[in-house]
Structures are given as C-alpha cells and as structure tokens.
Design an enzyme around this catalytic site. Structure first.
Site: not given
Ligand code: 3HC
Ligand code: NAI
Length: 703
Positions: A62, A103, A106, A126
């Site tokens: 997400a 997501g 998912e 998450e």
């Molecule tokens: N949503 C929005 N922006 C995101 C994002 C996300 N899920 N994941 C990463 N980004 C953005 C970061 O904020 C960053 O933005 P910036 O350059 O403007 O600062 C850019 O993408 C690059 O991210 P990283 O600097 O973290 O890059 P890496 O290459 O080091 O890592 C990654 C990539 C492994 C994908 C890491 O970003 C990560 O772990 N992201 C989070 C993943 C996450 O938590 N997903 C779950 C979301 S909640 C969800 O899905 C709810 C659902 O169950 C309903």
C-alpha cells in the site's frame, strides 16, 4: 506517476504496471489495475492474465503516504482490487521479481497463481508500521503456508527469500530466468485446466489444517505479550488469524478490516509511520545539489584509541574498510587494539561472527604511532581528549600531514567545530562526526556541518554513514549539537525536581515507565557525572549565568562519578549493574534543600514526565528555529536512535504534536507559574508559541 500497460502474448493478457520507485499501490495504480483486469476479463481473445511489474519489482505494498488520510479509502481500494481478483473468471498469475511486500504480496495472494524469480523477496512488513496486513494477508497467508509459518512472517515483518516457500502453495514456480515466459506458461496451463472443468485455485478456498489451534495461538499470544508490550499490532495479527481460522475466510477478513482500521487510527502506528518517513527524510539535505559527488573513502584513520576511537574503528572494520589507529604511546595503542579484539571475540562467543571473519577484520587494522603513517588516508576521525588545546594540536598536525582532499573529522561532543576547522588551512574539508557510545553499537551519527564544510564532504559523510549502517542526522554547529543540547535541559529539569522534592529514583522511575530506556540519573551514572561537572566548572569560572547544581557538584566533589567509581546518584555493588538508592545522596539532597530554604513537596509521576519531555521539546523548538536541525523529524530520530526515547511515541517532537502544541504550551506556562516554578525556563520557545497559537504542529502529523 503510475502506468499500466496492456499487451497480448498468444491468448494471455500481460498487465505490466509501474509506479516508481517501488510500485506502491496508490489510488492511480489501483484504478489502472482494476480497469486492465476488467478489460482482460471481457476480452474474448484472452484466456488468462499475467500481472507483472515493468520496472524490475512487483510492489512494496500500500502507499504509506495515503495512510491517515482519505485517499487510502478512495475507490477502488485494495479490498476492491483483491475481491475483483477473487471473482475473476480467468486465471490470473502474479509474476514476482524484486519485492512483493505488504499489500503487494496480498495482491499476489489474491491471484490464482504466483511465479517468482529466485532473487525476489516477499514479506508482510505491516507490523513494523504498527499495522496488520489489512488486505486479506492474515487470512490468505495461513491458508497457503500454514498458521505457524504465516505468524512468523507477519510477526517478524522481515522480507524473506522466495526460496523459503518454493515448495509451498504460495508459489507455483520459482525460476532463475525468464519470469514472464514462466508466468505465461502457468497461465496457459491453468486456462487449459479450467476448460476441462477444473476450478481456479483460490487461497480463500484452501482449508486451514491446524490440529491444535488454541494451544498454538495461546503460545503465540504469550510470546508477543512480553516481547511487544507497548505495540498492539502483534496481538491483533494473532486475533485476526485465529478469528478467520475458526469462523471462515469472510468473517476473518471482516475482523481483519476492523482491526486494521483500529490500528491505523491509533497513535502507535502514526508514530511508526512517522519514523519510516523520518528515516528516509534525514538523508535529504535541502541545499545540497542532487548531483554532488561524494569523495572516495577507502582508507580511514582514527586518532585516539580510547572508548570512542576503538568503537569508531570497529564500524569501519565491519564494513571492510581499512583503519589506521593512532595513539600517543604504545601502551595506549595496545590497550585500544585489545579492546577492539575483545569486542570481536565477544561476537564469536555469541555465534555472531566466525573466527576467520574476526581475523579478516583485525587484519584491516593497522596500529600506528606516527602521523606520517596516516597521511594517505581518505578520512581521518579524531577522538582524543575533550580539550580544545589537544584538539588544536591534533588538527594542526593533520593539516600538515594529510593528503590534499582528505576529510578531517572530529568526534567532539561539545567543542566548536568551526573553531577546530579554523585551525587548519582547509576548513572546507573539516566536519564533525559525532558518534555515540558505545560507538560500535549505537545507531546514531550526528553529522556536524561547519560553516565552511564543503558540499561533497557532507555528501561523503552521509554516504559513508549508510555504509557503516548508522542513522545519520545533520546538525549545525552549536553547544551540544542537537542531542546533547536538548539533553542538557532535560537533565537540568531532573535536578530541579530533586531540589523541589522528588528523589532521583522517583524521577528515573517515572520517565522509565513512560518508556525511556534509562532515567536522567541512571544515565548520568552510566556516562560519568564528572563530564557534566567539568563543563559546569568551566561555565562557573567564565562567569556565565548558569544555575549552580549544588547537589550534583557536591556528589562529584565526593568522588561519586557514577558506575565507574561504584557510586553516583545511586550506590552500586561489585559485579552488579543495578542502581541502589543511596542514603548518602538522600542526605546531601536534604542538606541542600535546607540550605536553600526549600520545603520539599511530592511531585506526581505525570508532572515528572511532562517536565522532562517538555524540556526536550522546548529546546528542540529553538534548535528548529535556529536551523540547527533541518526538520522536526530529524530531532525525533536523534532521540530515538541515540537517547532511548520510546519508539512507539515517535520521538519528542512527534509526541508533542500528539498532545497538541496548544496543550504543551499551556502546561509549560503552568509549570512556570506554580510556587517555586522557573517562569523563564518554562516560557515556550517562539516557534512553539506560534505553532500552539495557530493550531500547527512540528512534524505535520495530526494531533
Ligand atoms: N509507500 C509509499 N512510499 C514508499 C513505500 C510504500 N509502501 N515503500 C517505499 N516507499 C518510498 C520511500 O519513502 C522512499 O521515498 P523517498 O525516495 O521519497 O524517500 C522510496 O520509496 C524508496 O524507499 P527506500 O529508500 O526504503 O528504498 P530501498 O530500496 O532501501 O527499500 C523497500 C525498498 C524494501 C521497498 C522499502 O522501501 C520498504 O521496506 N518499504 C516499505 C514496505 C512496507 O512496509 N509495505 C507495507 C505497506 S503497508 C500495507 O501494505 C498495508 C496493507 O496490508 C493494506
Ligand atoms: P578516552 O579518554 O577514552 O580516549 C581518548 C584517547 O585519546 C586516549 O586513549 C588518549 O591516550 C588519546 N589521546 C589523547 N591525546 C592524543 C593525541 N594528541 N594523539 C593521539 N591520541 C591522543 O575518551 P573518549 O571517551 O573516547 O572521548 C574521545 C572524544 O570523543 C572526546 O572528544 C569526547 O568528547 C568524544 N565523545 C565521547 C563520548 C563518550 O561517551 N565517551 C561520546 C561521544 C563523543
């Protein structure tokens, strides 16, 4: 910007999507995917569908930026998308490379089939954002890999190699190359099976086989209750899984949705999301041109092999970077080398390092006694005594011997980096790298930018911090930089409350219950009370208007420096790190109160917490206004990674926002107005007063 491309391969529709950088499933991408799926569904020339990221990754889940706002619920939502997939009349295959997280996974689990490149990583992170997988993850994953495995994935939140699940129904195939070709093949085979009357496989239809559900869930619940006391998400994950296992997929998904909303609206998730973005924002430096090229650092030198010098060296050795360690004499040098080896040996004992790696790291360390031996290092970090005259000597030597372009860094915690830079003929190459003790463990690195520090020197420090796995936060030059300047007010407030009637242990207990790793007095005893005493003596001698800390000074005069001398604010027993309340200290406090004519009063824990935290917040506001810190979230990171501020509260500035700045300012003024209150101390900083009046916030976060 997102883009969804629709093309045909034989009788298979390929929906290739992207929303750089990580294909998070924001509104536009969800909308594009729903349209493409509906088109493929209606397309008579299509028997099956492949969903694939067109930029080397599937999806990081997400779009976290939408959380807490209306966009997350703007249709089509992730729930619409996944239930559309459930009802697709044609097989849909998720082709996964890069990552499928949250997501993203998912979405893939809502497809009928999944094919992955062997290098891909999947996970449900998450929990790290204080949430549960809210788009069917708590229901589909247990049905695909079993409850116990699914709980491990969801409670750890770690991205995992797809190889771990290659033999489970999570994947139809894990391939080394030609992901798209393999996915198309799976779609064709599935479409052919459908024509022979076979039902499309859906995760939601799988039965959960768990012979002793109650026992397993009871065990999981007990484990997380102790490990994640302050965090509601792990328990919610267990609840959602158990509910679905007992009551079926649809009921489970409804319960998951209810819990997801509850967590999303809670303060813990808001704090963890704040930290997620804070960590990424900290590396952005507003006035640093994006094309600034960092200098090349292959060889580092460290001056001083004491507590900090040896810890700092370990960071570079761990990263495979050679270190020359320089000392005044052979004895001190040998002690430093032994200290470094002992740290590695400790890791070997714990099974965290093998002996070959220990030797490889030690081989990168070159102990030296002459400045001539470090002249060709690309970066030198000074960690000698905290005396300006000693720093001056060291920096003039460095100026004389270091090659042109070498970066000259100081680990000073209080001294003026601009003054140190001015000792040299190359102030543009000088920077502060303020590590925290123990330097090989603490995540925080304050990068202190001098008035003349060159942009590429700053860029190099930030790049290098990543390499040695530190959280770097840029600070301007001021007394104590961000962290210690604030902690100074916090400690002073702790001492003021002791003067007024609290005991050191009451103060420590209250703030530790709030979640700090250690209260100000236990912290002082650990770090050494003599450090602050020396600084105060210098301030008293200079005639500056600082309040005399009668009790603290008296304890130091008595040699009570803290753990290292066996006594400080508390008493200590040999071989025991516990702090025991001290009758001697109580006597000193009593005497000081009598001499000052103070009648002690009982201070409630809530007042103790507010006064300590607001002391941090008020100084933080000044630091922001003076542009010593670039943004409030940088201050929060300093406190979360360097000072043990409770993670689930998001840092002092975020915490103040969550209380509403109006309320913070109001209570501060009330502390100033109470009998014996320090009205000057409790005057809200101009930025805080302004934001409080406007209904604003430091971090942009909702109150
Ligand atoms: N949503 C929005 N922006 C995101 C994002 C996300 N899920 N994941 C990463 N980004 C953005 C970061 O904020 C960053 O933005 P910036 O350059 O403007 O600062 C850019 O993408 C690059 O991210 P990283 O600097 O973290 O890059 P890496 O290459 O080091 O890592 C990654 C990539 C492994 C994908 C890491 O970003 C990560 O772990 N992201 C989070 C993943 C996450 O938590 N997903 C779950 C979301 S909640 C969800 O899905 C709810 C659902 O169950 C309903
Ligand atoms: P320390 O006393 O443990 O080590 C200092 C070392 O420097 C000693 O081994 C000494 O022999 C050596 N030294 C002194 N003068 C030297 C010279 N001219 N050339 C080469 N070596 C010399 O001190 P510590 O705690 O390691 O502190 C070092 C610096 O780090 C200080 O500036 C301090 O303020 C800063 N700092 C300390 C922290 C801490 O918690 N100890 C935290 C963050 C920064």
């Amino acid at each position: 910007m997102s883009n969804v491309d629709y093309s045909i391969r034989g009788r298979i529709a390929v929906i290739a999507f992207q929303a750089p950088p990580v294909n998070s499933l924001g509104f536009a991408l969800r909308d594009g995917l729903v349209s493409a799926l509906e088109r493929a569904s209606a397309d008579a020339a299509v028997d099956g569908i492949v969903l694939i990221g067109s930029n080397g990754t599937f999806s990081a889940g997400a779009d976290i930026r939408e959380f807490g706002g209306a966009a997350v619920r703007q249709g089509p939502t992730l729930w619409t998308l996944n239930s559309l997939l459930d009802s697709m009349p044609k097989p849909v295959v998720a082709a996964i490379e890069g990552v499928a997280l949250g997501g993203g996974l998912e979405l893939a689990m809502s497809c009928h089939h999944r094919v992955a490149l062997a290098t891909a990583r999947v996970g449900l992170p998450e929990v790290k954002l204080g949430l549960l997988p809210g788009a069917g993850g708590t229901q589909r994953l247990p049905r695909l890999i079993g409850i116990e495995n699914a709980l491990n994935v969801m409670l750890s939140g770690e991205p995992l190699s797809v190889g771990m699940f290659a033999k489970s129904p999570l994947f139809d195939a894990v391939v080394e190359t030609d992901l798209l070709g393999a996915a198309v093949k799976v779609a064709e085979t599935s479409a052919a099976a459908l024509k022979t009357g076979q039902a499309l496989p859906r995760a939601r239809d799988q039965r959960i086989r768990e012979p002793d559900l109650e026992a397993l869930m009871g065990f999981a619940r007990n484990t997380v209750k102790t490990a994640f006391k302050e965090y509601p998400a792990p328990l919610a994950i267990i609840d959602a899984v158990q509910f679905g296992a007992k009551n079926g997929f649809d009921a489970g998904q409804a319960e998951e949705g209810r819990l997801f909303k509850q967590l999303m609206d809670g303060t813990v998730s808001a704090s963890l999301r704040h930290i997620f973005f804070a960590e990424r924002a900290a590396s952005r430096i507003a006035d640093l041109p994006a094309d600034t090229k960092p200098r090349n650092v292959q060889q580092v030198a460290v001056i001083g092999a004491g507590t900090m010098g040896s810890g700092i060296s370990i960071n570079f050795l761990n990263a495979g970077i050679g270190v020359r360690l320089l000392e005044l004499n052979k004895e001190a040098l040998d002690r430093g080398v032994v200290r470094i080896r002992e740290v590695f040996e400790g890791q070997v004992k714990k099974g965290k390092l093998d002996v070959a790696k220990l030797e490889a790291r030690m081989a990168l360390l070159k102990p030296v006694l002459a400045y001539e031996d470090i002249g060709d290092a690309d970066l030198v970090i000074e960690a000698v005594f905290e005396e300006m005259s000693v720093k001056e000597q060291v920096f003039s030597k460095l100026d004389a011997v270091m090659k042109p372009g070498a970066i000259l860094a100081t680990n000073t915690s209080t001294l003026d980096v601009d003054h140190i830079a001015a000792i040299t003929q190359r102030p543009q190459d000088v920077i502060g790298l303020h590590f925290f003790s123990p330097a090989n463990i603490m995540k925080l690195l304050e990068v202190v930018r001098g008035a003349k520090t060159a942009p590429d020197v700053l860029a190099t420090a930030m790049t290098l911090a990543k390499k040695i796995k530190k959280t770097a936060v840029v600070s301007g030059v001021c007394d104590g930089f961000i962290g210690n300047r604030m902690v100074h007010q916090y400690v002073a407030q702790g001492m003021a409350m002791v003067d007024e009637g609290a005991s050191p242990e009451q103060v420590d207990k209250a703030i530790e219950k709030f979640g700090f790793a250690m209260g100000p007095f236990r912290m002082g005893d650990l770090a050494g009370n003599d450090i602050g005493w020396h600084i105060r003596k210098r301030q008293y001698a200079s005639g500056s208007h600082v309040k005399r800390q009668v009790v603290a000074d008296r304890l130091c005069e008595m040699g009570r420096f803290g753990q290292k001398t066996g006594s400080g604010w508390y008493d200590y027993k040999k071989g025991d790190r516990n702090a025991y309340p001290s009758p001697v200290v109580a006597g000193v406090i009593d005497e000081a109160r009598k001499a000052a004519g103070i009648t002690p009063r009982k201070i409630e824990p809530a007042e103790i917490v507010d006064r300590l935290v607001y002391a941090l917040v008020n100084e933080g506001a000044r630091i922001l206004e003076e542009k010593i810190a670039q943004r409030a979230s940088d201050i929060d990171l300093v406190y979360l990674t360097g000072y043990g501020f409770p993670i689930w509260r998001g840092g002092p500035m975020r915490y103040a926002d969550s209380q509403s700045l109006y309320e913070v300012a109001r209570r501060m003024r009330a502390f100033g107005a109470q009998p014996g209150g320090d009205a000057e101390f409790w005057t809200p900083a101009p930025l805080l007063a302004r934001l409080a009046a406007e209904g604003g916030s430091f971090t942009g976060g909702a109150a």
